[in-house]
Design a protein around this motif. Sequence first.
Motif, PDB file in Angstrom:
ATOM      1  N   VAL A  43       5.926   7.693  -6.884  1.00  0.00           N
ATOM      2  CA  VAL A  43       5.516   6.883  -5.526  1.00  0.00           C
ATOM      3  C   VAL A  43       6.249   6.397  -5.146  1.00  0.00           C
ATOM      4  O   VAL A  43       6.596   6.041  -4.035  1.00  0.00           O
ATOM      5  CB  VAL A  43       3.940   6.052  -5.971  1.00  0.00           C
ATOM      6  N   LEU A  44       7.238   4.866  -6.179  1.00  0.00           N
ATOM      7  CA  LEU A  44       7.953   3.572  -5.944  1.00  0.00           C
ATOM      8  C   LEU A  44       8.944   4.591  -5.689  1.00  0.00           C
ATOM      9  O   LEU A  44       9.121   3.857  -4.546  1.00  0.00           O
ATOM     10  CB  LEU A  44       8.177   2.458  -7.003  1.00  0.00           C
ATOM     11  N   ARG A  45       9.446   5.374  -5.842  1.00  0.00           N
ATOM     12  CA  ARG A  45      10.591   6.861  -5.208  1.00  0.00           C
ATOM     13  C   ARG A  45      10.696   6.968  -3.661  1.00  0.00           C
ATOM     14  O   ARG A  45      11.549   6.884  -2.690  1.00  0.00           O
ATOM     15  CB  ARG A  45      11.194   7.573  -6.465  1.00  0.00           C
ATOM     16  N   ARG A  46       9.267   7.590  -3.048  1.00  0.00           N
ATOM     17  CA  ARG A  46       9.084   7.690  -2.589  1.00  0.00           C
ATOM     18  C   ARG A  46       9.076   6.765  -1.531  1.00  0.00           C
ATOM     19  O   ARG A  46       9.461   7.202  -0.083  1.00  0.00           O
ATOM     20  CB  ARG A  46       7.796   9.396  -2.955  1.00  0.00           C
TER      21      ARG A  46
ATOM     22  N   SER B 241      -1.302  -1.938   4.976  1.00  0.00           N
ATOM     23  CA  SER B 241      -0.304  -2.209   5.106  1.00  0.00           C
ATOM     24  C   SER B 241       0.021  -0.291   4.848  1.00  0.00           C
ATOM     25  O   SER B 241      -0.302   0.077   4.683  1.00  0.00           O
ATOM     26  CB  SER B 241      -0.548  -2.948   3.499  1.00  0.00           C
ATOM     27  N   ASP B 242       1.495  -0.489   4.584  1.00  0.00           N
ATOM     28  CA  ASP B 242       2.040   0.644   3.539  1.00  0.00           C
ATOM     29  C   ASP B 242       2.348   0.253   2.379  1.00  0.00           C
ATOM     30  O   ASP B 242       3.649   1.680   1.747  1.00  0.00           O
ATOM     31  CB  ASP B 242       3.088   0.984   4.776  1.00  0.00           C
ATOM     32  N   VAL B 243       1.495  -0.454   1.415  1.00  0.00           N
ATOM     33  CA  VAL B 243       2.218  -0.231   0.594  1.00  0.00           C
ATOM     34  C   VAL B 243       1.591   1.006  -0.832  1.00  0.00           C
ATOM     35  O   VAL B 243       0.546   1.314  -0.112  1.00  0.00           O
ATOM     36  CB  VAL B 243       0.995  -2.016  -0.440  1.00  0.00           C
ATOM     37  N   PRO B 244       2.337   1.432  -1.415  1.00  0.00           N
ATOM     38  CA  PRO B 244       1.988   2.614  -2.185  1.00  0.00           C
ATOM     39  C   PRO B 244       0.377   2.364  -3.359  1.00  0.00           C
ATOM     40  O   PRO B 244       0.641   0.858  -3.592  1.00  0.00           O
ATOM     41  CB  PRO B 244       3.177   2.248  -2.984  1.00  0.00           C
ATOM     42  N   ILE B 245      -0.784   3.094  -2.838  1.00  0.00           N
ATOM     43  CA  ILE B 245      -1.450   3.084  -3.569  1.00  0.00           C
ATOM     44  C   ILE B 245      -0.982   4.092  -4.859  1.00  0.00           C
ATOM     45  O   ILE B 245      -1.378   5.227  -4.517  1.00  0.00           O
ATOM     46  CB  ILE B 245      -2.516   2.922  -2.747  1.00  0.00           C
TER      47      ILE B 245
ATOM     48  N   GLU C 114       2.341   8.600 -18.817  1.00  0.00           N
ATOM     49  CA  GLU C 114       1.947  10.159 -16.843  1.00  0.00           C
ATOM     50  C   GLU C 114       1.688   8.368 -15.896  1.00  0.00           C
ATOM     51  O   GLU C 114       2.122   8.726 -15.261  1.00  0.00           O
ATOM     52  CB  GLU C 114       0.880  10.609 -17.252  1.00  0.00           C
ATOM     53  N   VAL C 115       0.771   7.774 -16.711  1.00  0.00           N
ATOM     54  CA  VAL C 115       1.100   6.830 -15.307  1.00  0.00           C
ATOM     55  C   VAL C 115       1.664   6.000 -15.119  1.00  0.00           C
ATOM     56  O   VAL C 115       2.004   5.579 -13.723  1.00  0.00           O
ATOM     57  CB  VAL C 115      -0.361   6.235 -15.564  1.00  0.00           C
ATOM     58  N   ILE C 116       2.794   6.092 -15.988  1.00  0.00           N
ATOM     59  CA  ILE C 116       4.102   4.731 -15.327  1.00  0.00           C
ATOM     60  C   ILE C 116       5.351   6.113 -14.828  1.00  0.00           C
ATOM     61  O   ILE C 116       5.630   5.659 -14.181  1.00  0.00           O
ATOM     62  CB  ILE C 116       5.075   4.608 -17.042  1.00  0.00           C
ATOM     63  N   SER C 117       4.946   7.657 -14.867  1.00  0.00           N
ATOM     64  CA  SER C 117       5.442   8.273 -14.688  1.00  0.00           C
ATOM     65  C   SER C 117       5.741   7.924 -12.756  1.00  0.00           C
ATOM     66  O   SER C 117       5.960   8.092 -12.704  1.00  0.00           O
ATOM     67  CB  SER C 117       6.047   9.553 -15.158  1.00  0.00           C
ATOM     68  N   ARG C 118       4.172   8.776 -12.732  1.00  0.00           N
ATOM     69  CA  ARG C 118       3.008   8.566 -11.292  1.00  0.00           C
ATOM     70  C   ARG C 118       3.608   7.678 -10.615  1.00  0.00           C
ATOM     71  O   ARG C 118       3.771   7.454  -9.018  1.00  0.00           O
ATOM     72  CB  ARG C 118       2.088   8.554 -11.729  1.00  0.00           C
TER      73      ARG C 118
ATOM     74  N   ALA D  32      -4.223   7.079  -0.374  1.00  0.00           N
ATOM     75  CA  ALA D  32      -3.744   6.721  -1.645  1.00  0.00           C
ATOM     76  C   ALA D  32      -2.522   7.666  -1.515  1.00  0.00           C
ATOM     77  O   ALA D  32      -2.582   8.677  -1.125  1.00  0.00           O
ATOM     78  CB  ALA D  32      -4.748   7.791  -2.888  1.00  0.00           C
ATOM     79  N   ASP D  33      -2.003   6.727  -2.601  1.00  0.00           N
ATOM     80  CA  ASP D  33      -0.421   8.114  -2.808  1.00  0.00           C
ATOM     81  C   ASP D  33      -0.184   8.566  -3.766  1.00  0.00           C
ATOM     82  O   ASP D  33       0.242  10.142  -3.906  1.00  0.00           O
ATOM     83  CB  ASP D  33       0.789   7.012  -2.825  1.00  0.00           C
ATOM     84  N   ASP D  34      -0.964   8.831  -4.376  1.00  0.00           N
ATOM     85  CA  ASP D  34      -1.787   9.354  -5.546  1.00  0.00           C
ATOM     86  C   ASP D  34      -2.654   9.541  -6.372  1.00  0.00           C
ATOM     87  O   ASP D  34      -3.564   9.072  -5.666  1.00  0.00           O
ATOM     88  CB  ASP D  34      -0.328   9.312  -6.824  1.00  0.00           C
ATOM     89  N   TYR D  35      -3.129  10.073  -7.398  1.00  0.00           N
ATOM     90  CA  TYR D  35      -4.562  10.065  -7.946  1.00  0.00           C
ATOM     91  C   TYR D  35      -4.730  10.599  -8.829  1.00  0.00           C
ATOM     92  O   TYR D  35      -4.463  11.502  -9.049  1.00  0.00           O
ATOM     93  CB  TYR D  35      -6.087  10.881  -7.003  1.00  0.00           C
ATOM     94  N   VAL D  36      -4.946   9.502 -10.356  1.00  0.00           N
ATOM     95  CA  VAL D  36      -4.796   9.516 -11.758  1.00  0.00           C
ATOM     96  C   VAL D  36      -6.705   9.835 -12.100  1.00  0.00           C
ATOM     97  O   VAL D  36      -6.958   9.379 -12.167  1.00  0.00           O
ATOM     98  CB  VAL D  36      -3.719   8.615 -12.428  1.00  0.00           C
ATOM     99  N   VAL D  37      -6.926  10.880 -12.463  1.00  0.00           N
ATOM    100  CA  VAL D  37      -8.411  10.947 -13.210  1.00  0.00           C
ATOM    101  C   VAL D  37      -8.668  10.767 -14.963  1.00  0.00           C
ATOM    102  O   VAL D  37      -7.089  11.052 -15.923  1.00  0.00           O
ATOM    103  CB  VAL D  37      -8.854  12.518 -13.405  1.00  0.00           C
TER     104      VAL D  37
END
Length: 183
Positions: A66-69, A22-26, A58-62, A46-51
Amino acid sequence: MLDLALPDGDGRDVCRELRRRSDVPIVMLTARGTEMDKIVGLELGADDYVVKPFSAAEVISRIRAVLRRSNHREDTPREPIRVGELELDPGSRIARLGDRELDLSRKEFDLLAELMGKAGQVVTREDLMSSVWDTNWFGSTKTLDVHIGWLRRKLGDEAADPEYIETVRGVGFRFVAPEVEEP
């Protein structure tokens, strides 16, 4: 959202399998925060990586970023692109060389789509990094060279005498335009 520390396995394996299908955002969430951990996670698809620890804001903004991209990617043409024996179908995310389906990673497929979509034109390193990795990529641009190398190998292409992907020194890459046959 995908946590790497799953009770019955490793999130990296889940990410790898998701990317194959799949191409689902991760967005990966993890306590593993070394540079190498981040690079591995992003290279696996992964499209983004949060530590951890992180704030909910922050997670909501990320996730929104990712969804915009990912929505932007859906606006790209879905018609198959054909150059010689190489065919790329963005809609089904399948690439074929002759009658053989190519086993491309997500980044390799996206690179090939970007280059084939602009066959005959030079695509700068910056434009490739921005469109395939994203404008906020924090790693080395050498990852582009590595992925181009893997892509060339899968195409049976030689950097010294390219059939498909030419290097334009100091600028970027050009997908060789199809030759027009004289009548």
